[in-house]
Enzyme design. Structure first.
Site, PDB file in Angstrom:
ATOM      1  N   SER A  20     -15.258 -42.962 -25.605  1.00 35.50           N
ATOM      2  CA  SER A  20     -15.019 -42.374 -26.919  1.00 35.50           C
ATOM      3  C   SER A  20     -14.924 -43.436 -28.016  1.00 35.50           C
ATOM      4  CB  SER A  20     -13.715 -41.581 -26.874  1.00 35.50           C
ATOM      5  OG  SER A  20     -13.448 -41.037 -28.149  1.00 35.50           O
ATOM      6  N   GLY A  45     -13.091 -39.449 -31.138  1.00 38.08           N
ATOM      7  CA  GLY A  45     -11.918 -38.604 -31.317  1.00 38.08           C
ATOM      8  C   GLY A  45     -12.002 -37.740 -32.568  1.00 38.08           C
ATOM      9  N   ASN A 125      -6.570 -38.161 -26.369  1.00 37.77           N
ATOM     10  CA  ASN A 125      -6.278 -39.569 -26.647  1.00 37.77           C
ATOM     11  C   ASN A 125      -4.804 -39.739 -26.989  1.00 37.77           C
ATOM     12  OD1 ASN A 125      -6.118 -42.180 -27.486  1.00 37.77           O
ATOM     13  ND2 ASN A 125      -7.547 -41.980 -29.189  1.00 37.77           N
ATOM     14  N   CYS A 128      -4.235 -44.393 -28.504  1.00 35.90           N
ATOM     15  CA  CYS A 128      -4.892 -45.229 -29.499  1.00 35.90           C
ATOM     16  C   CYS A 128      -3.880 -46.195 -30.112  1.00 35.90           C
ATOM     17  CB  CYS A 128      -5.527 -44.404 -30.610  1.00 35.90           C
ATOM     18  SG  CYS A 128      -6.326 -45.479 -31.830  1.00 35.90           S
ATOM     19  N   GLY A 215     -14.405 -54.691 -24.091  1.00 37.92           N
ATOM     20  CA  GLY A 215     -15.501 -55.575 -23.708  1.00 37.92           C
ATOM     21  C   GLY A 215     -15.267 -56.202 -22.349  1.00 37.92           C
ATOM     22  N   GLY A 241     -13.611 -49.762 -19.171  1.00 34.90           N
ATOM     23  CA  GLY A 241     -12.989 -51.011 -19.623  1.00 34.90           C
ATOM     24  C   GLY A 241     -13.924 -52.167 -19.314  1.00 34.90           C
ATOM     25  N   GLY A 242     -14.797 -52.475 -20.240  1.00 37.08           N
ATOM     26  CA  GLY A 242     -15.665 -53.650 -20.105  1.00 37.08           C
ATOM     27  C   GLY A 242     -16.887 -53.477 -19.235  1.00 37.08           C
TER      28      GLY A 242
END
Lengths: 300, 259
Positions: A20, A45, A125, A128, A215, A241-242
């Protein structure tokens, strides 16, 4: 060879979606990839009303990653429902709508509004790091996680994925709280809170001072948390995640993720999503894996 | 599918045109020929080889050679990414996505083109392609007047320098006033203070002005909402007073944007 997965009761043609916030509602990247090739598109979102987001600069690069503090700019649920859902429905892909809010009532309002919309799953979410109220505040307290999950499940017509924050001491505790609240799945990780200083201007690189780190640099943290979560709960896990390559995606899958999301990698390579799907197919072919199920959580 | 392309470009030439400023011609394969469709004011995203630098570097197009399928960029080395590009040699390749953004809207009549610092390069292709009377005003820090003579075949060229070592001492607006220039429209690219000056000057003189904006970008294609600028009216896409520099711009009508 079977790449399809059942995720929280929804059949996906393959286990790859978008993270997202990195992919808008798909329109911009549809110029580079066939959205119909993706297992699902996870949208940016959306809140009950339009949000203007944070001041710029909203992003900066870090070694092997980046920080963002967009501040959940979004056009509000009305325009989203009128424009973005019909756009995505033209493609043979599942739609996961990410929902954000400042208060519990705002989340509930959006989820209620989406009940009558043609979307497949909701991702909530609660993690954030870039908005003052709501967001992360909900995601760092297990009682809050359980309560908000229950309130959302009460009104949701689609399966609910709770998106967890990595900015906690014990991720398994948060995942269990979401499960106890009735979540159909969890997704993780959201970004790690970070900061960068511009030494030449002697100020913060981001207007918001802090931002969410993403990243390839965060991947080992994410794989660890996905593994711990998958060990702790029975509901399916959407891992992210990355992830930049098929090999990265397979790490998450073997750690226990039934689905994976590609985020920051889209910025480095606009065709990252489809390249990863093809790479997973190649891996399965080369390693004589008939069904992706054989790989999900195979590392205990 | 639209016109945007992801391509591997080949470096045709690379040279330093001023301290820390490089000029590079890139050639594109026929199937992903960006030069055929690029217009002045658009930009391309260049990707680093080094995976530790994962965001694309947006660089404006300086010249377009449609016949040869080539684009020229003139860029300042501002960090490790652009430093990596400056080390590319003839025959090396670089990943590129483009052409991106909207570009300038060409109008008839008398034009003033204003470029400040590293905002000068995108004005060259525009100067080459405009019909009618064209004046070019270039703002430099000092007497190091990179690209200036390249504008001369296409327009009357005026210069301002901060240190007074060439042309009008001061900024581009000082040069316009000093030279008594007038126009039906202005096209401008440069640092924010210069764009503010251009906007004010255009408003006071009842001239339309198109300005090219800059902001830190991530995706470069309009998805991530990093590079927004504030719009006067509610934007139809964002539904708030934000426009995307990479997608809705980088060129905007100066009066539509809050600077």
């Amino acid at each position: 060879m079977n790449l399809s997965v059942d995720f929280a009761g929804i059949q996906m043609k393959n286990p790859v979606t978008t993270a997202s916030g990195t992919f808008g509602s798909g329109a911009e990247y549809s110029e580079f990839v066939d959205l119909g090739a993706l297992g699902a598109v996870t949208t940016k979102g959306v809140a009950s009303v339009p949000w203007p987001g944070n001041k710029t600069p909203r992003i900066c690069e870090t070694y092997g990653g980046m920080l963002n503090a967009i501040g959940l700019q979004n056009p509000g649920i009305d325009l989203f429902a009128e424009r973005d859902i019909p756009f995505l429905r033209k493609y043979d892909t599942r739609i996961i709508v990410n929902v954000c809010g400042r208060t519990l009532e705002e989340y509930v309002e959006v989820v209620k509004r989406l009940a009558s919309e043609d979307v497949d799953l909701l991702e909530i979410n609660i993690s954030c790091p870039n908005v003052e109220a709501g967001g992360l505040a909900f995601g760092q307290d297990p009682k809050m996680v359980e309560n908000i999950t229950r309130r959302i499940k009460d009104v949701a017509k689609q399966p609910v994925i709770m998106k967890l924050s990595p900015n906690v001491t014990d991720i398994a505790l948060m995942a269990k709280a979401a499960e106890a609240g009735g979540a159909d799945a969890v997704s993780l990780i959201n970004t790690l809170t970070g900061m960068k200083i511009d030494i030449y201007r002697r100020t913060f690189a981001l207007a918001n001072k802090t931002g969410g780190m993403s990243g390839p640099a965060v991947k080992p943290v994410a794989v660890r948390m996905v593994y711990q979560t998958a060990q702790a709960v029975k509901i399916p896990v959407l891992g992210m995640g990355g992830i930049c390559t098929a090999e990265d995606a397979l790490e998450f899958i073997m750690a226990g993720a039934s689905m994976v999301a590609v985020g920051t990698a889209n910025f480095h390579n606009p065709t990252a999503t489809v390249d990863i799907i093809k790479g997973i197919e190649d891996f399965m072919r080369n390693n004589k894996v008939e069904d992706i199920q054989e790989l999900i959580g195979c590392v205990k | 599918m639209s016109d945007k392309k992801k391509s591997i470009a080949e470096v045709i030439s690379q040279k330093m045109v001023s301290e820390g400023i490089y000029s590079m011609w890139l050639s594109f394969p026929k199937e992903q020929d960006m030069a055929a469709i690029a217009v002045p004011g658009q930009f391309i995203s260049l990707y680093c080889q080094d995976g530790s630098r994962l965001l694309p570097r947006p660089i404006s197009i300086c010249e377009i050679d449609r016949e040869m399928g080539r684009l020229r960029i003139v860029y300042r080395v501002a960090g490790k990414g652009t430093e990596e590009f400056s080390r590319l040699a003839v025959g090396d390749t670089v990943a590129v996505v483009g052409p991106l953004g909207n570009g300038f809207q060409k109008k008839d009549g008398k034009s003033i083109l204003i470029g400040g610092g590293i905002g000068i390069p995108p004005m060259l292709e525009l100067a080459k392609s405009l019909e009618g009377e064209v004046s070019v005003v270039l703002g430099y820090r000092d007497g190091n007047l990179f690209l200036k003579e390249e504008f001369e075949p296409y327009a009357a060229v005026y210069v301002s320098t901060e240190d007074g070592s060439a042309g009008t001492k001061g900024n581009v607006i000082d040069a316009i006033q000093n030279e008594g220039l007038s126009a039906d429209q202005i096209y401008a690219c440069g640092p924010l203070p210069m764009l503010r000056g251009v906007k004010d000057y255009a408003a006071k003189n009842g001239i339309s002005a198109q300005i090219s904006m800059e902001e830190k970008m991530a995706c470069g294609v309009g998805a991530c909402l990093a590079c927004v600028c504030q719009s006067k009216e509610t934007d139809t896409h964002s539904n708030v007073n934000n426009k995307r520099v990479c997608k809705d711009g980088p060129v905007f009508d100066a009066q539509e944007i809050e600077l």
